[in-house]
Design a protein around this motif. Structure first.
Motif, PDB file in Angstrom:
ATOM      1  N   CYS A 107      50.345  42.785  61.446  1.00  0.00           N
ATOM      2  CA  CYS A 107      49.707  44.073  61.173  1.00  0.00           C
ATOM      3  C   CYS A 107      48.336  44.145  61.861  1.00  0.00           C
ATOM      4  CB  CYS A 107      49.513  44.117  59.663  1.00  0.00           C
ATOM      5  SG  CYS A 107      49.617  45.698  58.968  1.00  0.00           S
ATOM      6  N   CYS A 108      47.580  43.047  61.748  1.00  0.00           N
ATOM      7  CA  CYS A 108      46.243  42.998  62.341  1.00  0.00           C
ATOM      8  C   CYS A 108      46.342  43.075  63.867  1.00  0.00           C
ATOM      9  CB  CYS A 108      45.558  41.690  61.891  1.00  0.00           C
ATOM     10  SG  CYS A 108      43.963  41.415  62.645  1.00  0.00           S
ATOM     11  N   ARG A 109      47.237  42.288  64.407  1.00  0.00           N
ATOM     12  CA  ARG A 109      47.416  42.243  65.867  1.00  0.00           C
ATOM     13  C   ARG A 109      47.821  43.624  66.408  1.00  0.00           C
ATOM     14  NH1 ARG A 109      50.295  43.540  69.606  1.00  0.00           N
ATOM     15  NH2 ARG A 109      50.773  42.197  71.361  1.00  0.00           N
ATOM     16  N   ASP A 110      48.786  44.276  65.712  1.00  0.00           N
ATOM     17  CA  ASP A 110      49.262  45.581  66.174  1.00  0.00           C
ATOM     18  C   ASP A 110      48.168  46.631  66.081  1.00  0.00           C
ATOM     19  OD1 ASP A 110      51.619  44.385  66.601  1.00  0.00           O
ATOM     20  OD2 ASP A 110      52.697  45.294  64.917  1.00  0.00           O
ATOM     21  N   LYS A 111      47.373  46.540  65.029  1.00  0.00           N
ATOM     22  CA  LYS A 111      46.303  47.527  64.852  1.00  0.00           C
ATOM     23  C   LYS A 111      45.227  47.365  65.939  1.00  0.00           C
ATOM     24  CE  LYS A 111      44.395  50.355  61.433  1.00  0.00           C
ATOM     25  NZ  LYS A 111      45.037  51.536  61.952  1.00  0.00           N
ATOM     26  N   VAL A 112      44.975  46.099  66.335  1.00  0.00           N
ATOM     27  CA  VAL A 112      44.029  45.864  67.436  1.00  0.00           C
ATOM     28  C   VAL A 112      44.591  46.496  68.718  1.00  0.00           C
ATOM     29  CG1 VAL A 112      43.060  44.084  68.947  1.00  0.00           C
ATOM     30  CG2 VAL A 112      42.951  43.797  66.474  1.00  0.00           C
ATOM     31  N   GLU A 113      45.864  46.250  68.975  1.00  0.00           N
ATOM     32  CA  GLU A 113      46.458  46.757  70.222  1.00  0.00           C
ATOM     33  C   GLU A 113      46.603  48.290  70.227  1.00  0.00           C
ATOM     34  OE1 GLU A 113      50.459  45.471  71.202  1.00  0.00           O
ATOM     35  OE2 GLU A 113      50.058  45.930  73.324  1.00  0.00           O
ATOM     36  N   ASN A 114      47.085  48.842  69.104  1.00  0.00           N
ATOM     37  CA  ASN A 114      47.457  50.269  69.108  1.00  0.00           C
ATOM     38  C   ASN A 114      46.340  51.212  68.702  1.00  0.00           C
ATOM     39  OD1 ASN A 114      50.029  49.420  69.820  1.00  0.00           O
ATOM     40  ND2 ASN A 114      50.629  49.179  67.679  1.00  0.00           N
ATOM     41  N   LYS A 393      39.136  36.238  64.205  1.00  0.00           N
ATOM     42  CA  LYS A 393      39.382  35.678  65.546  1.00  0.00           C
ATOM     43  C   LYS A 393      40.123  36.701  66.412  1.00  0.00           C
ATOM     44  CE  LYS A 393      39.511  30.646  65.200  1.00  0.00           C
ATOM     45  NZ  LYS A 393      40.378  29.451  65.200  1.00  0.00           N
ATOM     46  N   THR A 394      41.112  37.383  65.814  1.00  0.00           N
ATOM     47  CA  THR A 394      41.908  38.341  66.597  1.00  0.00           C
ATOM     48  C   THR A 394      41.025  39.481  67.116  1.00  0.00           C
ATOM     49  OG1 THR A 394      43.788  37.804  65.205  1.00  0.00           O
ATOM     50  CG2 THR A 394      43.989  39.798  66.504  1.00  0.00           C
ATOM     51  N   VAL A 395      40.151  40.000  66.248  1.00  0.00           N
ATOM     52  CA  VAL A 395      39.292  41.128  66.660  1.00  0.00           C
ATOM     53  C   VAL A 395      38.254  40.664  67.691  1.00  0.00           C
ATOM     54  CG1 VAL A 395      37.529  42.767  65.854  1.00  0.00           C
ATOM     55  CG2 VAL A 395      39.595  42.383  64.492  1.00  0.00           C
ATOM     56  N   ILE A 396      37.594  39.549  67.411  1.00  0.00           N
ATOM     57  CA  ILE A 396      36.514  39.105  68.312  1.00  0.00           C
ATOM     58  C   ILE A 396      37.085  38.718  69.679  1.00  0.00           C
ATOM     59  CG2 ILE A 396      34.750  37.308  68.679  1.00  0.00           C
ATOM     60  CD1 ILE A 396      33.884  39.324  66.623  1.00  0.00           C
ATOM     61  N   ALA A 397      38.166  37.932  69.691  1.00  0.00           N
ATOM     62  CA  ALA A 397      38.724  37.483  70.974  1.00  0.00           C
ATOM     63  C   ALA A 397      39.151  38.691  71.816  1.00  0.00           C
ATOM     64  CB  ALA A 397      39.910  36.557  70.722  1.00  0.00           C
ATOM     65  N   SER A 398      39.890  39.618  71.210  1.00  0.00           N
ATOM     66  CA  SER A 398      40.427  40.740  71.986  1.00  0.00           C
ATOM     67  C   SER A 398      39.308  41.677  72.446  1.00  0.00           C
ATOM     68  CB  SER A 398      41.469  41.512  71.165  1.00  0.00           C
ATOM     69  OG  SER A 398      42.508  40.641  70.798  1.00  0.00           O
ATOM     70  N   THR A 399      38.273  41.841  71.648  1.00  0.00           N
ATOM     71  CA  THR A 399      37.174  42.726  72.055  1.00  0.00           C
ATOM     72  C   THR A 399      36.341  42.074  73.153  1.00  0.00           C
ATOM     73  OG1 THR A 399      37.079  43.574  69.791  1.00  0.00           O
ATOM     74  CG2 THR A 399      35.206  44.087  71.209  1.00  0.00           C
ATOM     75  N   LEU A 400      35.965  40.804  72.929  1.00  0.00           N
ATOM     76  CA  LEU A 400      35.053  40.166  73.895  1.00  0.00           C
ATOM     77  C   LEU A 400      35.703  39.918  75.245  1.00  0.00           C
ATOM     78  CD1 LEU A 400      32.993  37.426  72.072  1.00  0.00           C
ATOM     79  CD2 LEU A 400      32.375  39.766  72.611  1.00  0.00           C
ATOM     80  N   TRP A 401      37.020  39.696  75.242  1.00  0.00           N
ATOM     81  CA  TRP A 401      37.670  39.457  76.533  1.00  0.00           C
ATOM     82  C   TRP A 401      37.718  40.743  77.360  1.00  0.00           C
ATOM     83  CZ3 TRP A 401      38.496  35.195  79.091  1.00  0.00           C
ATOM     84  CH2 TRP A 401      39.192  35.302  80.307  1.00  0.00           C
TER      85      TRP A 401
END
Ligand code: HEM
Length: 436
Positions: A107-114, A393-401
């Protein structure tokens, strides 16, 4: 100390840290005559081990605590004793189910992506600064509400719908804070007269009840109790994420180290033909040690639950030698703990993730929970620690990259006097897409 206490009401977290540093990690405060307030304030790890673990049953949250958070009556957050043991076992059963954990992660991963990254892309293209704290609060509100109600409230979308419910929850935490430091007779009188902060709180309660009834209607869930626990958990993660972004913006060298740690994972994706935004899967960031050190360093200096409250059930003597009487209130300042030279050394105020790393940098050092209390300690320790770490980790990694995050200059960054350590004025940032 009453006059200085009142003068610092807007800034109590820092005030406690100052007094605790000067008083050897403990002090007593008695309320004005007639109020019956007897406080013992501590950030001493030996006392904390005694209160939270060794003699845990003598230090319940108490009736006053559940009165302060009356809106959450009956939820795990406010109860003690046998009822708590049962509810905790139920929640533990749910949160340790691999199926449930995998669902929360997906759910977290999909929300970051979508939702999150597309909205960040939109914000970047418009070029206007926005409040990262509000964005994290929206994101976590949706995430916390989804498993509870089975409906995505949809707060992370380009039309930025009003977030009255999240604001109402903030009010509960702010007014709760003042209830903690005031005498019970005083806030109860204000409640009866419907004046001051109590008036604001009544409006917030009405809003929250309305929201829950509405969601229950939409899902036809049996409303056995008002489960605000989940929203509070969202608050803690959202608040920590905001402080991480703030600290990273002051420390570009730390951002580079995080990106180096992410680089092998990202290269695999690019090699596999992913050319849009890079999303980091929860499983991929699990083993990243430096990123975890960054999270812990942020939680050390900015614990989202800045203090805990306990009541003394029967006369007791603390390891520090302080004698406490039945009915005394103990305030444990987590915010001060990270700021004590005696606990963390001379550089205690510096933001330095390296302090968490082992000699070879390959694992985290062990720090006992009675010294690093951000996730609580003993039989009431946080049940969602691993989930929280995964989400952050999911939010920070995906945003900072994918983006550079620039904090706008000239802002006054201060902690709000509240039960959740939010920033008083938010955190205005601007994003820039990274060219890879
Ligand atoms: C950065 C994130 C988080 C921090 C710092 C944190 C910290 C804490 C703290 C300090 C408590 C004790 C509260 C009290 O009793 O006064 C607590 C309790 C709890 N937390 Fe967390 N939490 C976080 C995220 C989460 C998440 C994401 C979940 C669930 C998915 C969760 C589930 C719980 C539960 C169920 C309890 C109640 C335990 C009990 O009362 O016995 N937490 N947490």
């Amino acid at each position: 100390m009453f006059p200085s206490f009142v003068a610092n009401l807007h800034n109590l977290h820092d005030y406690f840290a100052l007094v605790l540093a000067r008083s050897g990690h403990n002090f007593r405060a008695h309320g004005p005559l007639g109020t019956g307030m007897r406080l013992f304030v501590t950030c001493d790890p030996a006392n904390i081990r005694h209160i939270f673990t060794t003699n845990y049953t003598n230090f319940p949250k108490g009736a006053e605590f559940s009165a302060i958070f009356d809106i959450m009556g009956g939820s795990l957050f406010t109860i003690d004793g046998e009822l708590c043991r049962q509810q905790r076992a139920n929640v533990k059963g749910v949160l340790s189910s691999p199926w449930k954990v995998a669902r929360i992660a997906a759910c977290c991963r999909d929300k970051v992506e979508n939702n999150l990254l597309p909205l960040f892309t939109n914000m970047e293209s418009i070029g206007t600064p926005f409040d990262m704290q509000e964005m994290m609060s929206r994101f976590m509100f949706d995430l916390a509400a989804m498993p509870l109600f089975g409906v995505d409230p949809g707060l992370v979308s380009s039309d930025m719908p009003p977030m009255d419910v999240a604001v109402a929850m903030d009010t509960v935490m702010e007014v709760g804070f003042f209830r903690h430091v005031m005498s019970a007779s005083c806030w109860k009188l204000m409640r009866r007269l419907n004046i001051g902060p109590e008036r604001k709180l009544r409006v917030a309660h009405t809003m929250l009840r309305g929201f829950i009834v509405d969601m229950m209607e939409r899902r036809k869930i049996n409303a056995c109790h008002i489960g605000n626990d989940e929203e509070q958990e969202g608050d803690t993660v959202g608040t920590t994420l905001t402080w991480i972004f703030y600290n990273l913006a002051q420390n570009p060298n730390i951002v580079s180290i995080i990106r180096n740690e992410l680089s092998p994972i990202a290269s695999n994706k690019v090699a596999a033909g992913v050319d849009a935004m890079v999303i980091f899967e929860p499983d991929e960031t699990k083993s990243l040690v430096y990123l975890k050190a960054v999270l812990y360093e942020t939680l050390r200096l900015y614990p989202p639950a800045p203090f805990e409250r306990k009541t003394v059930a029967a006369d007791d003597i603390m390891p520090s030698g302080h004698e406490l009487g039945t009915g005394d209130t103990i305030l444990i300042s987590l915010h001060s703990m990270g700021r004590m030279e005696g606990l963390w050394g001379k550089d205690c105020l510096n933001y330095n993730p390296d302090r968490w790393l082992s000699e070879d940098g390959n694992k985290l050092k062990y720090v006992p929970s009675h010294k690093f209390l951000a996730f609580n300690s003993g039989p009431r320790i946080c049940l969602g620690k691993d989930i929280a770490v995964m989400q952050m980790k999911t939010v920070i990694a995906s945003t900072l990259w994918n983006f550079d995050v620039e904090v706008m200059e000239g802002q006054s960054i201060q902690a709000k006097p509240s039960c959740i350590l939010e920033m008083k004025n938010g955190l205005m940032v601007k994003l820039k897409k990274r060219g890879m």
